[in-house]
Motif scaffolding. Structure first.
Motif, PDB file in Angstrom:
ATOM      1  N   ILE A  57       0.834  -1.198   0.000  1.00  0.00           N
ATOM      2  CA  ILE A  57       0.000   0.000   0.000  1.00  0.00           C
ATOM      3  C   ILE A  57       0.871   1.251   0.000  1.00  0.00           C
ATOM      4  CG2 ILE A  57      -1.632   1.356   1.381  1.00  0.00           C
ATOM      5  CD1 ILE A  57      -2.843  -1.368   2.263  1.00  0.00           C
ATOM      6  N   ASP A  58       1.940   1.240   0.810  1.00  0.00           N
ATOM      7  CA  ASP A  58       2.843   2.401   0.880  1.00  0.00           C
ATOM      8  C   ASP A  58       3.520   2.671  -0.452  1.00  0.00           C
ATOM      9  OD1 ASP A  58       2.154   2.726   3.502  1.00  0.00           O
ATOM     10  OD2 ASP A  58       3.982   1.802   4.317  1.00  0.00           O
ATOM     11  N   TRP A  59       3.828   1.627  -1.197  1.00  0.00           N
ATOM     12  CA  TRP A  59       4.481   1.782  -2.498  1.00  0.00           C
ATOM     13  C   TRP A  59       3.464   2.029  -3.614  1.00  0.00           C
ATOM     14  CZ3 TRP A  59       9.471   2.590  -3.447  1.00  0.00           C
ATOM     15  CH2 TRP A  59      10.384   2.287  -2.437  1.00  0.00           C
ATOM     16  N   GLY A  60       2.185   2.032  -3.282  1.00  0.00           N
ATOM     17  CA  GLY A  60       1.165   2.287  -4.295  1.00  0.00           C
ATOM     18  C   GLY A  60       0.851   1.088  -5.169  1.00  0.00           C
ATOM     19  N   LEU A  61       1.258  -0.093  -4.732  1.00  0.00           N
ATOM     20  CA  LEU A  61       1.029  -1.306  -5.520  1.00  0.00           C
ATOM     21  C   LEU A  61      -0.265  -2.017  -5.130  1.00  0.00           C
ATOM     22  CD1 LEU A  61       4.686  -2.648  -5.463  1.00  0.00           C
ATOM     23  CD2 LEU A  61       3.549  -1.396  -7.303  1.00  0.00           C
ATOM     24  N   ALA A  62      -0.899  -1.560  -4.075  1.00  0.00           N
ATOM     25  CA  ALA A  62      -2.166  -2.144  -3.627  1.00  0.00           C
ATOM     26  C   ALA A  62      -3.038  -1.027  -3.067  1.00  0.00           C
ATOM     27  CB  ALA A  62      -1.924  -3.207  -2.561  1.00  0.00           C
ATOM     28  N   SER A  63      -4.319  -1.240  -3.141  1.00  0.00           N
ATOM     29  CA  SER A  63      -5.264  -0.249  -2.649  1.00  0.00           C
ATOM     30  C   SER A  63      -5.819  -0.697  -1.303  1.00  0.00           C
ATOM     31  CB  SER A  63      -6.403  -0.098  -3.646  1.00  0.00           C
ATOM     32  OG  SER A  63      -7.450   0.647  -3.102  1.00  0.00           O
ATOM     33  N   PRO A  64      -5.853   0.197  -0.314  1.00  0.00           N
ATOM     34  CA  PRO A  64      -6.396  -0.206   0.987  1.00  0.00           C
ATOM     35  C   PRO A  64      -7.892  -0.484   0.925  1.00  0.00           C
ATOM     36  CG  PRO A  64      -5.869   2.132   0.993  1.00  0.00           C
ATOM     37  CD  PRO A  64      -5.372   1.567  -0.297  1.00  0.00           C
ATOM     38  N   ALA A  65      -8.593   0.137  -0.020  1.00  0.00           N
ATOM     39  CA  ALA A  65     -10.041  -0.053  -0.129  1.00  0.00           C
ATOM     40  C   ALA A  65     -10.399  -1.310  -0.914  1.00  0.00           C
ATOM     41  CB  ALA A  65     -10.668   1.155  -0.798  1.00  0.00           C
ATOM     42  N   LEU A  66      -9.433  -1.899  -1.618  1.00  0.00           N
ATOM     43  CA  LEU A  66      -9.725  -3.062  -2.456  1.00  0.00           C
ATOM     44  C   LEU A  66     -10.247  -4.236  -1.635  1.00  0.00           C
ATOM     45  CD1 LEU A  66      -9.636  -4.097  -5.316  1.00  0.00           C
ATOM     46  CD2 LEU A  66      -7.304  -4.862  -4.932  1.00  0.00           C
ATOM     47  N   ALA A  67      -9.669  -4.482  -0.480  1.00  0.00           N
ATOM     48  CA  ALA A  67     -10.126  -5.582   0.371  1.00  0.00           C
ATOM     49  C   ALA A  67     -11.550  -5.334   0.849  1.00  0.00           C
ATOM     50  CB  ALA A  67      -9.191  -5.766   1.555  1.00  0.00           C
ATOM     51  N   ALA A  68     -11.870  -4.100   1.212  1.00  0.00           N
ATOM     52  CA  ALA A  68     -13.226  -3.774   1.660  1.00  0.00           C
ATOM     53  C   ALA A  68     -14.233  -3.938   0.529  1.00  0.00           C
ATOM     54  CB  ALA A  68     -13.262  -2.350   2.200  1.00  0.00           C
ATOM     55  N   ILE A  69     -13.853  -3.557  -0.669  1.00  0.00           N
ATOM     56  CA  ILE A  69     -14.740  -3.699  -1.825  1.00  0.00           C
ATOM     57  C   ILE A  69     -14.985  -5.174  -2.113  1.00  0.00           C
ATOM     58  CG2 ILE A  69     -14.911  -3.353  -4.324  1.00  0.00           C
ATOM     59  CD1 ILE A  69     -13.360  -0.703  -3.868  1.00  0.00           C
ATOM     60  N   LYS A  70     -13.909  -5.968  -2.093  1.00  0.00           N
ATOM     61  CA  LYS A  70     -14.053  -7.402  -2.337  1.00  0.00           C
ATOM     62  C   LYS A  70     -14.916  -8.047  -1.261  1.00  0.00           C
ATOM     63  CE  LYS A  70      -9.764  -8.275  -4.858  1.00  0.00           C
ATOM     64  NZ  LYS A  70      -8.477  -8.951  -4.808  1.00  0.00           N
ATOM     65  N   SER A  71     -14.724  -7.637  -0.009  1.00  0.00           N
ATOM     66  CA  SER A  71     -15.484  -8.207   1.096  1.00  0.00           C
ATOM     67  C   SER A  71     -16.963  -7.871   0.966  1.00  0.00           C
ATOM     68  CB  SER A  71     -14.938  -7.682   2.421  1.00  0.00           C
ATOM     69  OG  SER A  71     -15.680  -8.193   3.490  1.00  0.00           O
ATOM     70  N   ALA A  72     -17.286  -6.636   0.599  1.00  0.00           N
ATOM     71  CA  ALA A  72     -18.685  -6.231   0.433  1.00  0.00           C
ATOM     72  C   ALA A  72     -19.329  -6.981  -0.725  1.00  0.00           C
ATOM     73  CB  ALA A  72     -18.766  -4.724   0.204  1.00  0.00           C
ATOM     74  N   ALA A  73     -18.590  -7.145  -1.815  1.00  0.00           N
ATOM     75  CA  ALA A  73     -19.124  -7.875  -2.963  1.00  0.00           C
ATOM     76  C   ALA A  73     -19.358  -9.338  -2.611  1.00  0.00           C
ATOM     77  CB  ALA A  73     -18.162  -7.757  -4.151  1.00  0.00           C
ATOM     78  N   LEU A  74     -18.470  -9.907  -1.836  1.00  0.00           N
ATOM     79  CA  LEU A  74     -18.615 -11.302  -1.416  1.00  0.00           C
ATOM     80  C   LEU A  74     -19.832 -11.476  -0.511  1.00  0.00           C
ATOM     81  CD1 LEU A  74     -17.427 -14.137  -1.505  1.00  0.00           C
ATOM     82  CD2 LEU A  74     -15.980 -13.512   0.418  1.00  0.00           C
ATOM     83  N   ALA A  75     -20.031 -10.561   0.421  1.00  0.00           N
ATOM     84  CA  ALA A  75     -21.194 -10.627   1.313  1.00  0.00           C
ATOM     85  C   ALA A  75     -22.490 -10.480   0.520  1.00  0.00           C
ATOM     86  CB  ALA A  75     -21.102  -9.533   2.376  1.00  0.00           C
ATOM     87  N   GLN A  76     -22.486  -9.610  -0.467  1.00  0.00           N
ATOM     88  CA  GLN A  76     -23.663  -9.419  -1.305  1.00  0.00           C
ATOM     89  C   GLN A  76     -23.952 -10.672  -2.127  1.00  0.00           C
ATOM     90  OE1 GLN A  76     -23.207  -6.204  -4.105  1.00  0.00           O
ATOM     91  NE2 GLN A  76     -25.372  -5.655  -3.968  1.00  0.00           N
ATOM     92  N   ALA A  77     -22.916 -11.299  -2.648  1.00  0.00           N
ATOM     93  CA  ALA A  77     -23.094 -12.524  -3.424  1.00  0.00           C
ATOM     94  C   ALA A  77     -23.625 -13.656  -2.546  1.00  0.00           C
ATOM     95  CB  ALA A  77     -21.773 -12.930  -4.072  1.00  0.00           C
ATOM     96  N   ARG A  78     -23.112 -13.780  -1.327  1.00  0.00           N
ATOM     97  CA  ARG A  78     -23.588 -14.822  -0.418  1.00  0.00           C
ATOM     98  C   ARG A  78     -25.060 -14.622  -0.060  1.00  0.00           C
ATOM     99  NH1 ARG A  78     -18.225 -14.980   3.219  1.00  0.00           N
ATOM    100  NH2 ARG A  78     -17.125 -16.593   2.047  1.00  0.00           N
ATOM    101  N   ALA A  79     -25.459 -13.369   0.143  1.00  0.00           N
ATOM    102  CA  ALA A  79     -26.863 -13.083   0.451  1.00  0.00           C
ATOM    103  C   ALA A  79     -27.754 -13.461  -0.723  1.00  0.00           C
ATOM    104  CB  ALA A  79     -27.033 -11.608   0.802  1.00  0.00           C
ATOM    105  N   ARG A  80     -27.303 -13.177  -1.927  1.00  0.00           N
ATOM    106  CA  ARG A  80     -28.080 -13.516  -3.123  1.00  0.00           C
ATOM    107  C   ARG A  80     -28.182 -15.028  -3.290  1.00  0.00           C
ATOM    108  NH1 ARG A  80     -32.196 -13.032  -6.195  1.00  0.00           N
ATOM    109  NH2 ARG A  80     -31.826 -13.249  -8.402  1.00  0.00           N
ATOM    110  N   ILE A  81     -27.114 -15.743  -3.015  1.00  0.00           N
ATOM    111  CA  ILE A  81     -27.124 -17.208  -3.108  1.00  0.00           C
ATOM    112  C   ILE A  81     -28.125 -17.788  -2.113  1.00  0.00           C
ATOM    113  CG2 ILE A  81     -25.754 -19.271  -2.605  1.00  0.00           C
ATOM    114  CD1 ILE A  81     -23.349 -17.755  -3.858  1.00  0.00           C
TER     115      ILE A  81
END
Length: 139
Positions: A57-81
């Motif tokens: 994250i410090d080197w700009g090679l990863a986004s700190p929000a990416l994990a939160a976005i993936k987690s929210a999308a995963l929770a939404q997919a599980r609810a739909r399933i």
């Protein structure tokens, strides 16, 4: 402070010096496995993974929000399933509720009706197997 001196600290929430972190990250970047790097000074593997993520994250090679976005999308997919699985159960009549398209009176009429000859024929082997099982003292 030497590399071995750091592992002798007794605090559970240790604050490692930046030089120690950098040295550990350099060892990881050189290709050494996390387990090996963590075992020599006695730090947790999860701590090294956290440092590695923070470094990216410090080197700009990863986004700190990416994990939160993936987690929210995963929770939404599980609810739909779960929603779709419940819908399938209802359509297949596995919930004990009348099937879609059937009337309530038809459902309750069929549930109170005596079994048909076919149902009796199909249930006979099950009764025989249960009797043999019971006679053999359930072995």
């Amino acid at each position: 402070m030497r590399f071995d001196d750091i592992s002798r600290r007794s605090s559970s929430a240790q604050a490692y010096p930046p030089g120690f972190r950098r040295h550990s990250l350099d060892l990881l970047e050189s290709g050494r496995p996390v387990r090996d790097v963590a075992s020599s000074p006695g730090i947790a593997e999860s701590c090294l993974h956290h440092w590695k993520r923070r470094d990216l994250i410090d080197w700009g090679l990863a986004s700190p929000a990416l994990a939160a976005i993936k987690s929210a999308a995963l929770a939404q997919a599980r609810a739909r399933i779960t929603e779709l699985e419940n819908e399938i159960k209802t359509l297949h009549g596995q919930t004990g509720v009348p099937r879609a398209g059937g009337s309530r009176s038809g459902y309750y009429d069929s549930s109170r009706r005596d079994p048909s000859a076919r149902a009796i024929r199909q249930g006979w082997p099950t009764d025989q197997i249960a009797a043999v099982h019971q006679a053999s003292r359930q072995t």
